[in-house]
Enzyme design. Structure first.
Site, short mmCIF file in Angstrom:
data_model
loop_
_atom_site.label_atom_id
_atom_site.label_comp_id
_atom_site.label_asym_id
_atom_site.label_seq_id
_atom_site.Cartn_x
_atom_site.Cartn_y
_atom_site.Cartn_z
N MET A 31 0.84 -1.19 0.00
CA MET A 31 0.00 0.00 0.00
C MET A 31 0.88 1.25 0.00
O MET A 31 0.45 2.33 0.38
CB MET A 31 -0.93 0.00 1.21
N GLY A 32 2.11 1.09 -0.46
CA GLY A 32 3.02 2.23 -0.53
C GLY A 32 3.58 2.58 0.85
O GLY A 32 3.51 1.78 1.78
N GLU A 36 11.74 -0.51 5.45
CA GLU A 36 12.65 -1.63 5.33
C GLU A 36 11.92 -2.99 5.30
O GLU A 36 12.44 -3.96 4.75
CB GLU A 36 13.68 -1.61 6.47
N HIS A 38 9.11 -3.70 3.72
CA HIS A 38 8.80 -3.94 2.31
C HIS A 38 10.06 -4.27 1.51
O HIS A 38 10.08 -5.16 0.68
CB HIS A 38 8.16 -2.70 1.67
N LYS A 158 4.75 -9.61 9.83
CA LYS A 158 4.08 -8.68 10.75
C LYS A 158 2.57 -8.85 10.67
O LYS A 158 1.88 -8.85 11.68
CB LYS A 158 4.47 -7.23 10.47
N ASP A 159 2.06 -9.00 9.45
CA ASP A 159 0.63 -9.25 9.27
C ASP A 159 0.42 -10.76 9.19
O ASP A 159 0.03 -11.29 8.14
CB ASP A 159 0.14 -8.55 8.02
N GLN A 162 -2.98 -12.00 8.19
CA GLN A 162 -3.17 -11.75 6.75
C GLN A 162 -2.50 -12.84 5.92
O GLN A 162 -3.10 -13.37 4.97
CB GLN A 162 -2.57 -10.39 6.40
N VAL A 185 10.73 -7.13 10.14
CA VAL A 185 11.89 -6.25 10.28
C VAL A 185 11.61 -5.27 11.42
O VAL A 185 10.52 -4.68 11.48
CB VAL A 185 12.17 -5.48 8.97
#
Lengths: 303, 303
Positions: A31-32, A36, A38, A158-159, A162, A185
């Protein structure tokens, strides 16, 4: 790096450039507002695939009408620079109309068109406070995977819920993409990187490191015990002991603290000390610099 | 003709045999018990594609607990013979466990895993008496399309709402398959072919031809009128005039008679005489030979 805005452009691009019979392609949907976390996914994809593709799309259907869709941070040019300098081959940046041709009102009752739900792992934890969140995520990831048709797709731990939802979806709908999860991270103090961390002042970010400290204490207690199983309450107490001062000071308000089977996300009363346990949480953190700012942070450890 | 039973076998087969960059593949998903309606889809696929693939799977998730899943006619060997002699290259015949790895209880509340719903076109008409029917259809077709990954898939107009649901799904989820609809195949008296016709005695099948007669009368009235639009009630009366004797005799019981926009499936009060109108119905037909047998038949005309 190619930046494309329509589904048709992306399909044409992959048909022209990627030979799925002989080449692999890794996909990192975002989602932009890249950090780090991503970039670690991008690097892994680069390492493992012939092509690396990213997307930037703030997906309306995973936001409730009361949530922060409009306020979600957008840093497009910076994101594209980061992706380009990391060697991404193509980035898909669609508008909402492109992804939802019939429009996407935030009120679920007004929505039309196809939606994907994953029953059994979407209703608890994040799903309890955000009942249509994973339906939004599953739907947009289905669309993106169909457009990009990558051989691999990368998601952050982290998710974790999801990832569990998407993994079940991809496996049981027989999607032609293998999903991979990469470790969380963290900053030097252990705070999990998140686009929403930026809303907190330094003091509050410092305090937020105790979220992870609490989870880590529980995991180390679990691993140290001798018996095959441990009482859930012992572990909960261990976390809460560390969080208690910050709850008392009004910095933390705990949404949930979960000790669950890592596959089914069902809560465990007796916790095995070996494998397949996820300890996860969501904590509202009140910003010390601006008391009207409250940021909901999530974190987890696979024990 | 190759007959395959697992997802893995089908994926291997297509990876080995079909080069999606240069070759087309047509797919005809069925629930077996094949008739000329199905065979017309196979023939069209043969004509248009390098490969033709069929599937036979009686999909539990589109049946309600009260419906005829167990009684649904199964004629596997005959079906396979028909497909083979029509030149089908591969037929996928999975078990329910293969398609639904977590099992598929008929009670929706007990189901787990990913499901696809198409909001806006699933709730009316067939969806009114069968609230989870199109969710089951959309889910299984998503799975089958992901497994087979055909360039084209063929569906019969008899299930017009089904086609509308699947078309919206495939388009808006950006699936990599183009869906095609083929005309209804009818017997000499106009009765739409259906696997369920076999439950009716000759007398009742004869009477059932009046279903189509009624729809046809309405369409011809619509096309004959001069003005731009016609009152809905005039068309309904036209159909019901033809059906009335059979309703009176207890042969017919009308579930719905619909005059709707052919894209949105929204009912029309004023009916344009030009295009994009679908007149559709579901009629319960009581079998004259065995009064305890009641068969629900559907039919439609695109006006």
């Amino acid at each position: 790096m190619k930046v494309l805005h329509t589904v048709k452009e992306v399909v044409d691009w992959r048909n022209t450039n990627v030979d799925r019979k002989t080449q692999t392609s890794g996909f990192v949907p975002t989602m932009g507002c890249l950090h780090e976390g991503h970039m670690s996914l991008i690097r892994e994809s680069k390492k493992e695939n012939d092509f690396t593709i990213a997307s930037i799309f703030v997906n309306p259907s995973q936001f409730a009408p009361t949530e922060d869709l409009d306020k979600y941070p957008r840093t497009l040019q910076n994101d594209l620079n980061l992706l380009e300098s990391s060697g991404v081959d193509m980035c898909f940046v669609p508008g909402a109309d492109e992804m939802y041709p019939q429009g996407i009102p935030l009120r679920v009752e007004e929505q039309r068109g196809p939606f994907v739900t994953v029953l059994g792992v979407s209703e608890q934890l994040e799903g309890r406070t955000r009942p249509n969140f994973f339906r939004g995520v599953a739907t947009v990831v289905t669309k993106l995977l169909n457009v990009v048709l990558p051989t691999h797709a990368y998601f952050g731990q982290k998710d974790y819920q999801q990832y569990t939802v998407l993994q079940m979806m991809a496996k049981e709908l027989f999607m032609n993409t293998e999903l991979k999860m990469m470790p969380i991270v963290r900053d030097s103090g252990g705070l999990a990187l998140s686009s929403r961390n930026r809303y907190l002042c330094e003091d509050s970010r410092e305090i937020s490191k105790n979220i992870y400290r609490g989870l880590k204490a529980a995991v180390s207690k679990l691993h140290k015990q001798d018996g095959a199983k441990m009482e859930r309450s012992v572990l909960l107490d261990t976390v809460q002991e560390i969080w208690a001062p910050f709850v008392a000071s009004g910095d933390f308000s705990v949404d949930y603290l979960s000790i669950a089977d890592a596959s089914t996300l069902q809560e465990l009363d007796q916790v095995p000390n070996s494998i397949n346990v996820v300890i996860s949480c969501a904590v509202y953190v009140k910003d010390r610099a601006n008391g009207s700012t409250v940021v909901r942070l999530i974190d987890n450890i696979l024990a």
